[in-house]
Design an enzyme around this catalytic site. Structure first.
Site, PDB file in Angstrom:
ATOM      1  N   ASN A   8       0.861  -1.176   0.000  1.00  0.00           N
ATOM      2  CA  ASN A   8       0.000   0.000   0.000  1.00  0.00           C
ATOM      3  C   ASN A   8       0.904   1.234   0.000  1.00  0.00           C
ATOM      4  O   ASN A   8       1.419   1.629   1.033  1.00  0.00           O
ATOM      5  CB  ASN A   8      -0.884  -0.069   1.257  1.00  0.00           C
ATOM      6  CG  ASN A   8      -1.820   1.091   1.386  1.00  0.00           C
ATOM      7  OD1 ASN A   8      -1.762   2.045   0.610  1.00  0.00           O
ATOM      8  ND2 ASN A   8      -2.687   1.042   2.385  1.00  0.00           N
ATOM      9  N   ARG A  54      -2.046  -1.840  -4.014  1.00  0.00           N
ATOM     10  CA  ARG A  54      -3.158  -0.912  -3.892  1.00  0.00           C
ATOM     11  C   ARG A  54      -3.016   0.173  -4.961  1.00  0.00           C
ATOM     12  O   ARG A  54      -2.006   0.871  -5.013  1.00  0.00           O
ATOM     13  CB  ARG A  54      -3.175  -0.270  -2.511  1.00  0.00           C
ATOM     14  CG  ARG A  54      -4.352   0.660  -2.352  1.00  0.00           C
ATOM     15  CD  ARG A  54      -4.364   1.303  -1.000  1.00  0.00           C
ATOM     16  NE  ARG A  54      -5.528   2.149  -0.876  1.00  0.00           N
ATOM     17  CZ  ARG A  54      -5.719   2.995   0.128  1.00  0.00           C
ATOM     18  NH1 ARG A  54      -4.825   3.066   1.083  1.00  0.00           N
ATOM     19  NH2 ARG A  54      -6.800   3.736   0.185  1.00  0.00           N
ATOM     20  N   ASP A 111      -9.201   1.225  -5.360  1.00  0.00           N
ATOM     21  CA  ASP A 111     -10.088   1.871  -4.388  1.00  0.00           C
ATOM     22  C   ASP A 111     -11.395   2.334  -5.011  1.00  0.00           C
ATOM     23  O   ASP A 111     -12.381   2.547  -4.308  1.00  0.00           O
ATOM     24  CB  ASP A 111      -9.383   3.083  -3.771  1.00  0.00           C
ATOM     25  CG  ASP A 111      -8.587   2.684  -2.561  1.00  0.00           C
ATOM     26  OD1 ASP A 111      -9.203   2.194  -1.602  1.00  0.00           O
ATOM     27  OD2 ASP A 111      -7.359   2.838  -2.577  1.00  0.00           O
ATOM     28  N   HIS A 169     -15.003   6.664   6.928  1.00  0.00           N
ATOM     29  CA  HIS A 169     -13.556   6.405   6.979  1.00  0.00           C
ATOM     30  C   HIS A 169     -12.878   7.737   7.267  1.00  0.00           C
ATOM     31  O   HIS A 169     -12.783   8.606   6.395  1.00  0.00           O
ATOM     32  CB  HIS A 169     -13.059   5.809   5.650  1.00  0.00           C
ATOM     33  CG  HIS A 169     -11.582   5.590   5.653  1.00  0.00           C
ATOM     34  ND1 HIS A 169     -11.015   4.350   5.763  1.00  0.00           N
ATOM     35  CD2 HIS A 169     -10.555   6.471   5.584  1.00  0.00           C
ATOM     36  CE1 HIS A 169      -9.698   4.470   5.778  1.00  0.00           C
ATOM     37  NE2 HIS A 169      -9.402   5.754   5.658  1.00  0.00           N
ATOM     38  N   LEU A 170     -12.420   7.906   8.503  1.00  0.00           N
ATOM     39  CA  LEU A 170     -11.833   9.183   8.924  1.00  0.00           C
ATOM     40  C   LEU A 170     -10.359   9.000   9.250  1.00  0.00           C
ATOM     41  O   LEU A 170      -9.997   8.578  10.353  1.00  0.00           O
ATOM     42  CB  LEU A 170     -12.588   9.730  10.150  1.00  0.00           C
ATOM     43  CG  LEU A 170     -14.122   9.787  10.065  1.00  0.00           C
ATOM     44  CD1 LEU A 170     -14.709  10.331  11.362  1.00  0.00           C
ATOM     45  CD2 LEU A 170     -14.577  10.643   8.879  1.00  0.00           C
ATOM     46  N   GLY A 173      -6.928  11.328   4.931  1.00  0.00           N
ATOM     47  CA  GLY A 173      -7.988  11.491   3.937  1.00  0.00           C
ATOM     48  C   GLY A 173      -9.258  10.976   4.580  1.00  0.00           C
ATOM     49  O   GLY A 173      -9.195  10.142   5.482  1.00  0.00           O
ATOM     50  N   MET A 245      -5.393  15.333  13.844  1.00  0.00           N
ATOM     51  CA  MET A 245      -6.525  15.477  14.764  1.00  0.00           C
ATOM     52  C   MET A 245      -6.109  15.361  16.221  1.00  0.00           C
ATOM     53  O   MET A 245      -6.602  16.092  17.081  1.00  0.00           O
ATOM     54  CB  MET A 245      -7.600  14.440  14.418  1.00  0.00           C
ATOM     55  CG  MET A 245      -8.861  14.590  15.222  1.00  0.00           C
ATOM     56  SD  MET A 245      -9.634  16.221  15.039  1.00  0.00           S
ATOM     57  CE  MET A 245     -10.691  15.960  13.615  1.00  0.00           C
ATOM     58  N   GLY A 289      -7.915   6.233  11.255  1.00  0.00           N
ATOM     59  CA  GLY A 289      -7.216   6.665  12.473  1.00  0.00           C
ATOM     60  C   GLY A 289      -8.065   7.503  13.419  1.00  0.00           C
ATOM     61  O   GLY A 289      -8.067   7.280  14.627  1.00  0.00           O
ATOM     62  N   GLY A 291     -11.536   7.892  13.180  1.00  0.00           N
ATOM     63  CA  GLY A 291     -12.782   7.166  13.452  1.00  0.00           C
ATOM     64  C   GLY A 291     -12.601   6.062  14.482  1.00  0.00           C
ATOM     65  O   GLY A 291     -13.473   5.820  15.322  1.00  0.00           O
TER      66      GLY A 291
END
Ligand code: ADP
Length: 334
Positions: A8, A54, A111, A169-170, A173, A245, A289, A291
């Protein structure tokens, strides 16, 4: 012992994982060199029978995991204009690994592929039709993460997959997806990974008139505009403190708090839009990460959504790698 390697390649890191042929994780890491890491894990190159790569964008060409040959590599190169920040690095790793592991089956995992189930209404951009035919349409991203949630949630919750599932998906991105009966019907990212939710350094959805004004009045070139929209905006732009965050939550700066509130409020507004796409929401899943780890962010978003009376809330650890390994296993078996 046959192993599968999944790779990935992000803009700043290379995440790798090795699985056995019955999908047991052997080792996982964030590395600079694959060959050395495999040796450290005690895995011989000749034992790697399959490699999952990926690939963030499959365009209109690739709607399912695909065995990579020279022709596919060329077609992927042709998609670079659609995803200029991701594709070159993914192709570089792909070329290296095809040389390193020539006997293995190399599989491209996209994706965008999870979203091919969306109908024409969800996919069309309201531009003149000719633009759509030239590829200007909504594709959607984070599909491997959504696939993983769909696979993992029933086992984790001990219940069948909820019919109308909203997944957030938080991570750095971020996007959300409306999943009806296990299939994507709408998502917040569109033509690019800059649409939808406010992200670490990306704007998310923004009035298109602002883009025209920025070019016309501020003299921004396409490259400068791209840098502004993808690298300087979002949480970083609003806070002036950080795109991260965790740092924002720990900060005492008022603009950091404002960025956090802005993030949650607009995430909830997007959730409302996706609820329309499914006629309601039975359950919500947080992943990525932010979420997975932040109860504060989850509850701020849920506070805005309280009126929706969403039945259940789940946290699923993001694991795009295991979704990719499952694809490689399937193609190896064919
Ligand atoms: P990527 O999209 O690059 O894979 P991740 O999914 O790892 O990124 O998400 C990174 C984000 O998760 C960062 O903003 C980070 O601050 C945030 N994060 C990680 N742990 C926590 C936590 N405990 N509380 C709040 N945010 C967190």
């Amino acid at each position: 012992m046959p192993y599968m390697l999944v790779v990935n390649a992000g803009s700043s890191s290379l995440k790798v994982a090795v699985y056995t042929d019955d999908l047991q994780l052997v080792c996982k890491g964030s590395v600079s060199g694959v060959q050395q890491w495999l040796t450290e894990c005690g895995i011989a190159l000749r034992d790697i029978v399959g490699v999952g790569h990926r690939i963030v964008h499959g365009g209109r060409l690739f709607i399912a995991p695909t065995i990579i040959d020279e022709g596919v590599v060329e077609q992927l190169e042709g998609l670079t204009p659609l995803i200029p920040l991701h594709m070159p690095i993914a192709l570089e790793i792909l070329r290296e690994l095809r040389l390193l592991l020539p006997a293995a089956l190399h599989v491209a995992c996209f994706d965008t592929a999870f979203h091919v189930t969306q109908d024409a209404m969800a996919r069309r951009l309201p531009l003149p039709r000719a633009y759509h035919d030239r590829g200007y349409q909504r594709y959607g991203f984070h599909g491997l993460s959504y696939e993983h949630v769909v696979q993992a949630l029933p086992a984790q919750s001990g219940k069948p997959l909820p019919q109308r599932l909203l997944v957030a998906h938080l991570g750095n991105g971020a996007s959300m997806c409306a999943i009806l009966d296990g299939r994507s019907v709408a998502t917040t990212m569109g033509y690019s990974t800059a649409d939808g939710l406010v992200m670490g350094t990306r704007t998310g959805a923004i009035d298109p008139g602002v883009l025209v004004a920025l070019m016309r009045n501020e003299g921004l070139t396409p490259d400068e505009l791209q840098d502004l929209l993808y690298r300087q905006s979002g949480l970083l732009g609003i806070s002036g403190v950080s795109s991260d965050m965790r740092e924002l939550l720990a900060s005492s700066e008022t603009h950091a708090a404002e960025a956090v509130d802005h993030y949650c409020y607009h995430a909830a507004r997007h959730a409302g839009s996706l609820a329309v796409a499914m006629g309601g929401v039975d359950a919500i899943v947080f992943t990525g990460g932010i979420g997975e780890n932040s109860e504060v962010i989850r509850s701020k978003i849920m506070h805005h959504l309280a009126w929706m009376n969403i039945g259940t809330q789940h946290v699923v650890k993001a694991d795009e790698e295991s979704a990719m390994a499952a694809h490689v296993k399937k193609l190896l078996a064919q």
